[in-house]
Design a protein around this motif. Structure first.
Motif, PDB file in Angstrom:
ATOM      1  N   LYS A  36       0.241   0.451  -6.568  1.00 19.12           N
ATOM      2  CA  LYS A  36       1.527   0.999  -6.044  1.00 19.12           C
ATOM      3  C   LYS A  36       1.880   2.163  -6.645  1.00 19.12           C
ATOM      4  N   GLU A  70       4.305   4.296  -4.401  1.00 19.70           N
ATOM      5  CA  GLU A  70       5.452   3.434  -3.979  1.00 19.70           C
ATOM      6  C   GLU A  70       6.806   4.163  -3.788  1.00 19.70           C
ATOM      7  N   GLY A  71       7.282   4.072  -2.559  1.00 13.63           N
ATOM      8  CA  GLY A  71       8.515   4.788  -2.394  1.00 13.63           C
ATOM      9  C   GLY A  71       8.703   6.251  -2.013  1.00 13.63           C
ATOM     10  N   LYS A  72       7.256   6.739  -1.658  1.00 15.47           N
ATOM     11  CA  LYS A  72       6.772   8.150  -1.223  1.00 15.47           C
ATOM     12  C   LYS A  72       6.683   8.102   0.097  1.00 15.47           C
ATOM     13  N   GLY A  76       1.751   1.493  -1.162  1.00 20.80           N
ATOM     14  CA  GLY A  76       3.138   1.646  -1.177  1.00 20.80           C
ATOM     15  C   GLY A  76       4.123   2.457  -0.570  1.00 20.80           C
ATOM     16  N   ALA A  77       3.386   3.471   0.006  1.00 20.43           N
ATOM     17  CA  ALA A  77       3.960   4.556   0.830  1.00 20.43           C
ATOM     18  C   ALA A  77       4.230   4.303   1.923  1.00 20.43           C
ATOM     19  N   SER A  78       5.280   4.984   2.494  1.00 23.80           N
ATOM     20  CA  SER A  78       5.600   4.920   4.014  1.00 23.80           C
ATOM     21  C   SER A  78       4.640   6.012   4.708  1.00 23.80           C
ATOM     22  N   THR A  81       4.882  -0.145   6.164  1.00 26.57           N
ATOM     23  CA  THR A  81       5.862   0.773   6.762  1.00 26.57           C
ATOM     24  C   THR A  81       4.972   2.217   7.375  1.00 26.57           C
TER      25      THR A  81
END
Length: 58
Positions: A2, A5-7, A30-32, A56
């Motif tokens: 991850k 993640e959150g990016k 974990g990226a969109s 996502t």
């Protein structure tokens, strides 16, 4: 791991070969992801496949 993640990642030519591999890997990490490609239907199909796997993607 991850690492992203959150990016949010935008990948040009995201439906083809290395672009598709990058999109998939970024989603797994974990990226969109935003798939940017002139082949709209194919890019949308890849996004749907990734969303079905719980990622996502647009």
């Amino acid at each position: 791991m991850k690492r992203v993640e959150g990016k949010v990642a935008a990948v040009t030519r995201g439906f083809h070969g290395i672009g598709a591999a990058a999109v998939t890997r970024l989603a797994e990490e974990g990226a969109s992801v935003a798939i940017l490609d002139c082949l709209d239907k194919e890019g949308e199909a890849l996004a749907r496949k990734l969303v079905a796997r719980g990622y996502t993607a647009h």
